[in-house]
Design a protein around this motif. Structure first.
Motif, short mmCIF file in Angstrom:
data_model
loop_
_atom_site.label_atom_id
_atom_site.label_comp_id
_atom_site.label_asym_id
_atom_site.label_seq_id
_atom_site.Cartn_x
_atom_site.Cartn_y
_atom_site.Cartn_z
N MET A 26 0.83 -1.20 0.00
CA MET A 26 0.00 0.00 0.00
C MET A 26 0.87 1.25 0.00
SD MET A 26 -3.04 1.46 0.10
CE MET A 26 -4.29 0.29 0.67
N LEU A 27 0.57 2.14 -0.94
CA LEU A 27 1.30 3.40 -1.06
C LEU A 27 0.32 4.54 -0.87
CD1 LEU A 27 4.00 4.83 -1.71
CD2 LEU A 27 3.30 4.81 -4.12
N ILE A 28 0.40 5.20 0.28
CA ILE A 28 -0.40 6.39 0.50
C ILE A 28 0.42 7.59 0.06
CG2 ILE A 28 -1.81 5.38 2.31
CD1 ILE A 28 -0.08 6.73 4.39
N TRP A 45 -0.58 11.77 10.14
CA TRP A 45 -0.04 10.80 9.18
C TRP A 45 0.92 9.84 9.86
CZ3 TRP A 45 1.56 15.00 5.10
CH2 TRP A 45 0.39 15.53 4.50
N MET A 46 1.75 10.35 10.74
CA MET A 46 2.70 9.48 11.43
C MET A 46 1.95 8.49 12.34
SD MET A 46 5.64 10.37 10.21
CE MET A 46 4.64 10.58 8.70
N SER A 47 0.88 8.96 12.96
CA SER A 47 0.07 8.06 13.79
C SER A 47 -0.56 6.97 12.94
CB SER A 47 -1.01 8.87 14.52
OG SER A 47 -1.77 8.04 15.37
N VAL A 48 -1.03 7.34 11.76
CA VAL A 48 -1.59 6.34 10.84
C VAL A 48 -0.55 5.28 10.51
CG1 VAL A 48 -2.41 5.97 8.47
CG2 VAL A 48 -3.36 7.85 9.83
N PRO A 53 0.41 -1.85 8.52
CA PRO A 53 1.61 -2.66 8.29
C PRO A 53 2.83 -1.84 7.92
CG PRO A 53 -0.30 -3.67 7.27
CD PRO A 53 -0.75 -2.33 7.75
N ASP A 54 4.01 -2.33 8.34
CA ASP A 54 5.26 -1.62 8.08
C ASP A 54 5.55 -1.47 6.60
OD1 ASP A 54 5.61 -1.44 10.78
OD2 ASP A 54 7.08 -3.06 10.92
N SER A 55 4.88 -2.26 5.78
CA SER A 55 5.10 -2.19 4.33
C SER A 55 4.42 -0.97 3.71
CB SER A 55 4.56 -3.46 3.65
OG SER A 55 3.18 -3.63 3.94
N THR A 56 3.59 -0.27 4.47
CA THR A 56 2.90 0.92 3.97
C THR A 56 3.82 2.13 4.04
OG1 THR A 56 0.78 0.06 4.76
CG2 THR A 56 0.88 2.42 4.24
N SER A 57 3.92 2.86 2.94
CA SER A 57 4.79 4.04 2.88
C SER A 57 3.97 5.26 2.49
CB SER A 57 5.90 3.84 1.85
OG SER A 57 6.68 2.71 2.15
N LEU A 58 4.51 6.43 2.83
CA LEU A 58 3.90 7.71 2.45
C LEU A 58 4.77 8.37 1.41
CD1 LEU A 58 1.94 10.11 2.79
CD2 LEU A 58 3.32 10.86 4.73
N ILE A 171 -6.53 1.44 4.71
CA ILE A 171 -5.22 0.83 4.48
C ILE A 171 -5.21 -0.63 4.95
CG2 ILE A 171 -2.77 0.90 5.13
CD1 ILE A 171 -3.16 4.00 5.39
N ARG A 172 -5.84 -0.90 6.06
CA ARG A 172 -5.76 -2.23 6.66
C ARG A 172 -6.77 -3.22 6.09
NH1 ARG A 172 -2.86 -2.95 11.34
NH2 ARG A 172 -4.14 -4.78 11.78
N HIS A 173 -7.89 -2.73 5.58
CA HIS A 173 -8.96 -3.63 5.17
C HIS A 173 -9.22 -3.50 3.67
CE1 HIS A 173 -9.88 -4.76 9.29
NE2 HIS A 173 -9.71 -3.48 9.60
N GLN A 174 -8.78 -4.50 2.93
CA GLN A 174 -8.86 -4.47 1.48
C GLN A 174 -10.30 -4.33 0.99
OE1 GLN A 174 -6.35 -4.34 -0.77
NE2 GLN A 174 -7.92 -4.09 -2.34
#
Length: 236
Positions: A26-28, A45-48, A53-58, A171-174
């Motif tokens: 996931m790329l936000i 955003w940092m709280s999100v 998952p750690d694989s999510t990037s901003l 982000i967490r729930h497809q």
């Protein structure tokens, strides 16, 4: 314009080219100019990022007039234990200005100064925009107005906590994300918001009406344009 979505293979190739994660992550994104990023929304955003998952990037842009912003924001992310979760790229080339924004999965807007043209471009590329109206009468409500015009009120948050909770949910729930994404892809097809010809024709008609008023020796006045042969054109 209403841009066709990138295919999976093309999205993957373009992400690799830009140094972004593969498409199974996931790329936000927030692609606004950095002056719109005030401390409260950055904290959100940092709280999100701590709740997904750690694989999510901003993903953010590296703006030439504000290069110090990248260093500052990376330092702030590192202080929160999120080093490596912010990804900066140069601005997209002009031929990818809209379609390239489709490399993101979800756009998180800035409340005090919303995305304006960027929000429209991101939505045109098929990327849901999560917005939160701020306290200013116009600049903090543009993206929310655009979403409401599309019938996407579920993406307009009422409070900062709602904004954060919805971001985490999407982000967490497809399933939740797919529902919003599918709705956007459906409503944007044929919508006037993305109809370049419609906007160009009405702008041209407005210019004609302004010229007609001037030629008639009238004082400047408001014009409301419809195309010739259609009801609705008037001057006020």
């Amino acid at each position: 314009g209403n841009e066709p979505p990138l295919g999976d293979a093309e999205r993957g190739m373009l992400r690799r080219r830009l140094g972004l994660p593969p498409t199974d992550r996931m790329l936000i994104a927030n692609l606004n100019r950095p002056f719109k990023v005030e401390p409260r929304i950055f904290d959100t955003w940092m709280s999100v990022l701590t709740k997904v998952p750690d694989s999510t990037s901003l993903w953010m842009f590296r703006w030439p007039e504000a290069l110090q912003a990248e260093e500052n924001l990376q330092k702030e992310a590192a202080k929160r234990g999120l080093a490596g979760r912010l990804l900066f790229t140069d601005l997209l080339p002009i031929d990818m200005r809209i379609t390239g924004k489709g490399l993101a999965d979800l756009f998180l807007d800035t409340p005090e100064y919303n995305a304006h043209g960027t929000a429209t471009e991101v939505l045109s590329a098929g990327v849901p925009v999560l917005s939160l109206p701020g306290g200013k009468p116009h600049s903090s409500r543009v993206a929310s107005s655009v979403l409401l015009s599309l019938g996407m009120s579920e993406l307009v948050s009422r409070t900062p906590s709602d904004y954060q909770d919805l971001a985490v949910l999407l982000i967490r729930h497809q399933g939740a994300f797919s529902t919003v994404k599918s709705k956007l892809m459906g409503v944007k097809e044929g919508h006037r918001l993305f109809d370049k010809r419609w906007w160009a024709e009405h702008l041209e008609r407005s210019f004609e009406m302004i010229w007609e008023v001037a030629c008639a020796g009238e004082q400047p006045m408001h014009v409301v344009a419809a195309l010739r042969g259609q009801a609705g054109s008037r001057v006020e």
